[in-house]
Write a protein that holds these residues in place. Structure first.
Motif, PDB file in Angstrom:
ATOM      1  N   THR A  35     -10.113 -79.782  42.358  1.00  0.00           N
ATOM      2  CA  THR A  35      -9.110 -80.723  41.505  1.00  0.00           C
ATOM      3  C   THR A  35      -8.262 -81.630  42.370  1.00  0.00           C
ATOM      4  O   THR A  35      -8.016 -80.695  43.404  1.00  0.00           O
ATOM      5  CB  THR A  35      -8.181 -80.116  40.342  1.00  0.00           C
ATOM      6  N   ASP A  36      -7.717 -82.674  41.695  1.00  0.00           N
ATOM      7  CA  ASP A  36      -6.544 -83.152  43.196  1.00  0.00           C
ATOM      8  C   ASP A  36      -4.946 -82.320  42.864  1.00  0.00           C
ATOM      9  O   ASP A  36      -5.061 -81.897  41.994  1.00  0.00           O
ATOM     10  CB  ASP A  36      -5.978 -84.617  42.788  1.00  0.00           C
ATOM     11  N   ALA A  37      -4.556 -82.170  43.441  1.00  0.00           N
ATOM     12  CA  ALA A  37      -3.124 -81.545  43.691  1.00  0.00           C
ATOM     13  C   ALA A  37      -2.142 -82.312  42.354  1.00  0.00           C
ATOM     14  O   ALA A  37      -1.700 -81.491  41.768  1.00  0.00           O
ATOM     15  CB  ALA A  37      -2.508 -81.760  44.833  1.00  0.00           C
ATOM     16  N   SER A  38      -2.300 -83.538  41.840  1.00  0.00           N
ATOM     17  CA  SER A  38      -1.821 -84.034  40.679  1.00  0.00           C
ATOM     18  C   SER A  38      -2.580 -83.783  39.395  1.00  0.00           C
ATOM     19  O   SER A  38      -1.787 -84.012  38.101  1.00  0.00           O
ATOM     20  CB  SER A  38      -1.694 -85.813  40.056  1.00  0.00           C
ATOM     21  N   VAL A  39      -2.855 -82.603  39.418  1.00  0.00           N
ATOM     22  CA  VAL A  39      -4.058 -82.105  38.078  1.00  0.00           C
ATOM     23  C   VAL A  39      -3.923 -80.888  37.682  1.00  0.00           C
ATOM     24  O   VAL A  39      -3.806 -79.537  38.599  1.00  0.00           O
ATOM     25  CB  VAL A  39      -5.506 -82.257  38.745  1.00  0.00           C
ATOM     26  N   GLN A  40      -3.255 -80.762  36.436  1.00  0.00           N
ATOM     27  CA  GLN A  40      -2.940 -79.149  35.957  1.00  0.00           C
ATOM     28  C   GLN A  40      -5.055 -79.139  35.161  1.00  0.00           C
ATOM     29  O   GLN A  40      -5.120 -79.771  34.889  1.00  0.00           O
ATOM     30  CB  GLN A  40      -2.107 -79.410  35.100  1.00  0.00           C
ATOM     31  N   LEU A  41      -5.029 -78.156  35.912  1.00  0.00           N
ATOM     32  CA  LEU A  41      -5.930 -77.013  34.978  1.00  0.00           C
ATOM     33  C   LEU A  41      -5.734 -75.953  34.308  1.00  0.00           C
ATOM     34  O   LEU A  41      -5.429 -75.265  35.119  1.00  0.00           O
ATOM     35  CB  LEU A  41      -7.444 -77.171  36.168  1.00  0.00           C
ATOM     36  N   THR A  42      -6.481 -76.052  32.780  1.00  0.00           N
ATOM     37  CA  THR A  42      -5.913 -74.650  32.008  1.00  0.00           C
ATOM     38  C   THR A  42      -7.256 -74.257  31.283  1.00  0.00           C
ATOM     39  O   THR A  42      -8.018 -75.323  31.564  1.00  0.00           O
ATOM     40  CB  THR A  42      -4.686 -75.070  30.546  1.00  0.00           C
ATOM     41  N   ILE A  43      -7.592 -73.343  31.174  1.00  0.00           N
ATOM     42  CA  ILE A  43      -7.938 -72.678  30.481  1.00  0.00           C
ATOM     43  C   ILE A  43      -7.880 -71.513  29.308  1.00  0.00           C
ATOM     44  O   ILE A  43      -7.182 -71.465  29.013  1.00  0.00           O
ATOM     45  CB  ILE A  43      -9.105 -72.249  31.674  1.00  0.00           C
ATOM     46  N   LYS A  44      -8.315 -72.318  27.418  1.00  0.00           N
ATOM     47  CA  LYS A  44      -7.944 -71.681  26.975  1.00  0.00           C
ATOM     48  C   LYS A  44      -9.303 -71.238  26.251  1.00  0.00           C
ATOM     49  O   LYS A  44     -10.303 -72.102  26.299  1.00  0.00           O
ATOM     50  CB  LYS A  44      -7.439 -72.586  26.063  1.00  0.00           C
ATOM     51  N   THR A  45      -8.772 -69.309  26.331  1.00  0.00           N
ATOM     52  CA  THR A  45     -10.416 -68.803  25.124  1.00  0.00           C
ATOM     53  C   THR A  45      -9.724 -67.680  24.282  1.00  0.00           C
ATOM     54  O   THR A  45      -8.766 -68.124  24.817  1.00  0.00           O
ATOM     55  CB  THR A  45     -10.220 -67.505  26.561  1.00  0.00           C
ATOM     56  N   PRO A  46     -10.874 -67.683  23.415  1.00  0.00           N
ATOM     57  CA  PRO A  46     -10.692 -66.778  22.326  1.00  0.00           C
ATOM     58  C   PRO A  46      -9.959 -65.460  22.534  1.00  0.00           C
ATOM     59  O   PRO A  46     -11.223 -65.420  23.420  1.00  0.00           O
ATOM     60  CB  PRO A  46     -11.561 -67.279  21.415  1.00  0.00           C
ATOM     61  N   GLU A  47      -9.572 -64.636  21.812  1.00  0.00           N
ATOM     62  CA  GLU A  47      -9.558 -63.224  22.412  1.00  0.00           C
ATOM     63  C   GLU A  47     -10.461 -62.272  22.328  1.00  0.00           C
ATOM     64  O   GLU A  47     -10.952 -61.241  22.514  1.00  0.00           O
ATOM     65  CB  GLU A  47      -8.573 -62.198  21.346  1.00  0.00           C
ATOM     66  N   GLU A  48     -11.725 -62.497  21.376  1.00  0.00           N
ATOM     67  CA  GLU A  48     -13.261 -62.214  20.934  1.00  0.00           C
ATOM     68  C   GLU A  48     -14.392 -63.095  21.583  1.00  0.00           C
ATOM     69  O   GLU A  48     -13.382 -64.126  21.727  1.00  0.00           O
ATOM     70  CB  GLU A  48     -13.609 -62.645  19.226  1.00  0.00           C
ATOM     71  N   ALA A  49     -14.744 -62.188  21.886  1.00  0.00           N
ATOM     72  CA  ALA A  49     -15.686 -62.252  22.857  1.00  0.00           C
ATOM     73  C   ALA A  49     -16.734 -63.981  22.133  1.00  0.00           C
ATOM     74  O   ALA A  49     -17.360 -63.560  21.074  1.00  0.00           O
ATOM     75  CB  ALA A  49     -16.497 -61.425  23.553  1.00  0.00           C
TER      76      ALA A  49
END
Length: 85
Positions: A35-49
């Motif tokens: 990603t470019d420097a101006s891009v915020q990358l987040t990952i959202k995952t559930p607690e359960e598998a």
């Protein structure tokens, strides 16, 4: 690269049971540099598998393509959220 090497050696890629949330979180160090420097990358995952049976390299390629395409489609910066449900 692994796919090409496997093809050259006639190796068969093997499926595995993957926790998609954990796998996606583990891919963050490989995805963020795409990603470019101006891009915020987040990952959202559930607690359960959230488990699937698939080829790990294929899932990794899918994640990379999603991030690269999202990054390229918003040239002035954006926020990319990878959400596993």
């Amino acid at each position: 690269t692994r796919q090409m090497l496997g093809f050259g050696r006639h190796n068969v890629l093997s499926e595995a049971v993957i926790d998609v949330g954990e796998f996606t979180r583990d891919q963050y160090p490989l995805l963020k540099p795409l990603t470019d420097a101006s891009v915020q990358l987040t990952i959202k995952t559930p607690e359960e598998a959230v488990c699937i049976e698939s080829f790990p390299d294929t899932i990794g390629n899918i994640l990379m393509n999603l991030v690269v395409n999202a990054n390229d489609s918003m040239p002035r910066g954006c926020k990319i959220d990878l959400v596993v449900e």
